[in-house]
Enzyme design. Structure first.
Site, PDB file in Angstrom:
ATOM      1  N   PRO A  87       0.820  -1.228   0.000  1.00  0.00           N
ATOM      2  CA  PRO A  87       0.000   0.000   0.000  1.00  0.00           C
ATOM      3  C   PRO A  87       0.849   1.271   0.000  1.00  0.00           C
ATOM      4  O   PRO A  87       0.343   2.350  -0.299  1.00  0.00           O
ATOM      5  CB  PRO A  87      -0.844  -0.119   1.276  1.00  0.00           C
ATOM      6  CG  PRO A  87      -0.223  -1.171   2.088  1.00  0.00           C
ATOM      7  CD  PRO A  87       0.589  -2.042   1.192  1.00  0.00           C
ATOM      8  N   GLU A 114       0.631  -8.147   9.285  1.00  0.00           N
ATOM      9  CA  GLU A 114       0.877  -6.728   9.502  1.00  0.00           C
ATOM     10  C   GLU A 114       1.839  -6.149   8.453  1.00  0.00           C
ATOM     11  O   GLU A 114       1.783  -4.974   8.100  1.00  0.00           O
ATOM     12  CB  GLU A 114       1.453  -6.547  10.927  1.00  0.00           C
ATOM     13  CG  GLU A 114       1.728  -5.129  11.349  1.00  0.00           C
ATOM     14  CD  GLU A 114       0.488  -4.241  11.258  1.00  0.00           C
ATOM     15  OE1 GLU A 114      -0.642  -4.761  11.333  1.00  0.00           O
ATOM     16  OE2 GLU A 114       0.672  -3.025  11.103  1.00  0.00           O
ATOM     17  N   ARG A 151      -4.738  -8.274 -20.599  1.00  0.00           N
ATOM     18  CA  ARG A 151      -5.615  -7.879 -21.716  1.00  0.00           C
ATOM     19  C   ARG A 151      -4.913  -6.968 -22.720  1.00  0.00           C
ATOM     20  O   ARG A 151      -5.397  -6.768 -23.828  1.00  0.00           O
ATOM     21  CB  ARG A 151      -6.917  -7.263 -21.193  1.00  0.00           C
ATOM     22  CG  ARG A 151      -6.746  -5.953 -20.481  1.00  0.00           C
ATOM     23  CD  ARG A 151      -7.993  -5.610 -19.685  1.00  0.00           C
ATOM     24  NE  ARG A 151      -9.159  -5.419 -20.533  1.00  0.00           N
ATOM     25  CZ  ARG A 151      -9.414  -4.328 -21.239  1.00  0.00           C
ATOM     26  NH1 ARG A 151      -8.557  -3.315 -21.210  1.00  0.00           N
ATOM     27  NH2 ARG A 151     -10.492  -4.232 -21.983  1.00  0.00           N
ATOM     28  N   ASP A 166      -9.986   2.435 -24.713  1.00  0.00           N
ATOM     29  CA  ASP A 166     -10.426   2.395 -23.317  1.00  0.00           C
ATOM     30  C   ASP A 166     -10.070   3.672 -22.575  1.00  0.00           C
ATOM     31  O   ASP A 166      -9.117   4.370 -22.943  1.00  0.00           O
ATOM     32  CB  ASP A 166      -9.730   1.240 -22.573  1.00  0.00           C
ATOM     33  CG  ASP A 166     -10.410  -0.089 -22.810  1.00  0.00           C
ATOM     34  OD1 ASP A 166     -11.566  -0.093 -23.235  1.00  0.00           O
ATOM     35  OD2 ASP A 166      -9.749  -1.121 -22.562  1.00  0.00           O
TER      36      ASP A 166
HETATM   37  C1  LIG Z   1      -2.722  -5.783   6.021  1.00  0.00           C
HETATM   38  S1  LIG Z   1      -1.622  -5.299   4.735  1.00  0.00           S
HETATM   39  C2  LIG Z   1      -0.283  -4.568   5.622  1.00  0.00           C
HETATM   40  C3  LIG Z   1      -0.337  -3.080   5.649  1.00  0.00           C
HETATM   41  C4  LIG Z   1       0.827  -2.436   6.379  1.00  0.00           C
HETATM   42  N1  LIG Z   1       0.730  -2.666   7.806  1.00  0.00           N
HETATM   43  C5  LIG Z   1       0.872  -0.927   6.129  1.00  0.00           C
HETATM   44  O1  LIG Z   1       0.283  -0.194   6.915  1.00  0.00           O
HETATM   45  O2  LIG Z   1       1.455  -0.484   5.115  1.00  0.00           O
HETATM   46  C6  LIG Z   1      -0.996  -6.845   4.202  1.00  0.00           C
HETATM   47  C7  LIG Z   1      -0.490  -6.912   2.772  1.00  0.00           C
HETATM   48  O3  LIG Z   1      -1.532  -6.708   1.841  1.00  0.00           O
HETATM   49  C8  LIG Z   1      -1.016  -6.136   0.648  1.00  0.00           C
HETATM   50  N2  LIG Z   1      -1.767  -4.895   0.391  1.00  0.00           N
HETATM   51  C9  LIG Z   1      -2.632  -4.290   1.239  1.00  0.00           C
HETATM   52  N3  LIG Z   1      -3.149  -3.185   0.708  1.00  0.00           N
HETATM   53  C10 LIG Z   1      -2.633  -3.068  -0.535  1.00  0.00           C
HETATM   54  C11 LIG Z   1      -2.773  -2.113  -1.577  1.00  0.00           C
HETATM   55  N4  LIG Z   1      -3.561  -1.058  -1.463  1.00  0.00           N
HETATM   56  N5  LIG Z   1      -2.072  -2.318  -2.719  1.00  0.00           N
HETATM   57  C12 LIG Z   1      -1.242  -3.385  -2.850  1.00  0.00           C
HETATM   58  N6  LIG Z   1      -1.068  -4.317  -1.887  1.00  0.00           N
HETATM   59  C13 LIG Z   1      -1.741  -4.160  -0.736  1.00  0.00           C
HETATM   60  C14 LIG Z   1       0.467  -5.908   0.865  1.00  0.00           C
HETATM   61  O4  LIG Z   1       1.177  -6.975   0.291  1.00  0.00           O
HETATM   62  C15 LIG Z   1       0.539  -5.894   2.376  1.00  0.00           C
HETATM   63  O5  LIG Z   1       1.808  -6.262   2.847  1.00  0.00           O
END
Ligand SMILES: C[S@@+](CC[C@H](N)C(=O)[O-])C[C@H]1O[C@@H](n2cnc3c(N)ncnc32)[C@H](O)[C@@H]1O
Length: 223
Positions: A87, A114, A151, A166
């Site tokens: 994220p 986490e 795609r 698109d």
């Molecule tokens: C619960 S999340 C961990 C978030 C982390 N504690 C933070 O605050 O940045 C678990 C995993 O989901 C994936 N993930 C969660 N949100 C995402 C997003 N918006 N885009 C891409 N991957 C995401 C990532 O691989 C992340 O390590």
């Protein structure tokens, strides 16, 4: 193209990769999907892949060993993009999808819990987010990216022109579409679309596309 998913939940991919365009791309031999459960690479007799964070705090952290070991097992050399789902990464967009559609090998590393041990970042070429919200794991995010990328690979869509028009491919949002019937519950198809005049239709579509973009996503027109 070969796509590798390092994940603790390989079953999550079955439905999405086994349907529609993603399945067709595989059936045509254009793309192949490989699920790698990094629990199989824990290097731990209890198959443990997570541990408590140093310094304390809530939640568990993905250990480095399962991810490094799983990466070592791939044997695909340097010709690859390694994408950490994160994220905090750069936002995924159509431009990045177009770039990735030209790769031979893509590896998605899907976090869970986490977070992951910071040293995992040394394995990756890109850290990518699909939006400003937090998912439970990277699986849904890597499936979303896969759909947008596959795609765009030549010969995956039967009508290759369709993705070139698109939203985002042109830098704007796409124009509205209509099909039969000509009138439905009092709502009529715009006359110009029935006119057969291709020049007028093109002009109308361009104006509509511009109008939509101005109304909904003026940021796309910046500059
Ligand atoms: C619960 S999340 C961990 C978030 C982390 N504690 C933070 O605050 O940045 C678990 C995993 O989901 C994936 N993930 C969660 N949100 C995402 C997003 N918006 N885009 C891409 N991957 C995401 C990532 O691989 C992340 O390590």
């Amino acid at each position: 193209m070969n796509i590798y998913y390092l994940t603790l939940f390989p079953d999550m991919y079955e439905g999405v990769l086994g349907a529609s365009i993603l399945k067709r791309a595989k059936d045509k031999g254009i793309v192949d999907y490989h699920m790698i459960n990094f629990r199989d690479f824990s290097g731990d007799k209890h198959n443990k892949v997570d541990d408590y964070p140093y310094g304390g705090g809530a939640g568990m952290v993905l250990k480095p060993e399962p991810v490094f070991n799983a990466m070592d097992s791939l044997n695909i050399g340097d010709n690859k993009r390694v994408i950490l789902m994160c994220p905090q990464g750069k936002p995924f967009d159509q431009k990045l999808a177009e770039e990735l559609a030209e790769e031979d090998n893509i590896v998605f590393i899907n976090g869970h819990y986490e977070g992951y041990d910071e040293r995992i970042r040394t394995l990756v070429t890109d850290e990518v987010s699909i939006g400003d919200y937090v998912l439970t794991g990277g699986e849904l995010a890597s499936m979303t990216m896969t759909d947008a990328i596959v795609r765009l690979i030549p010969d995956v869509l039967s009508n290759q022109a369709s993705h070139q028009e698109d939203s985002f491919s042109t830098g704007m949002l796409e124009h509205p579409h209509y099909t039969r019937p000509r009138e439905y519950r009092g709502m009529k198809v715009p006359e110009v679309l029935l006119s057969g005049n291709h020049k007028h239709i093109e002009e109308w579509r361009h104006e509509q596309s511009l109008k939509r973009t101005r109304e909904r996503r003026p940021d796309l027109l910046d500059g």
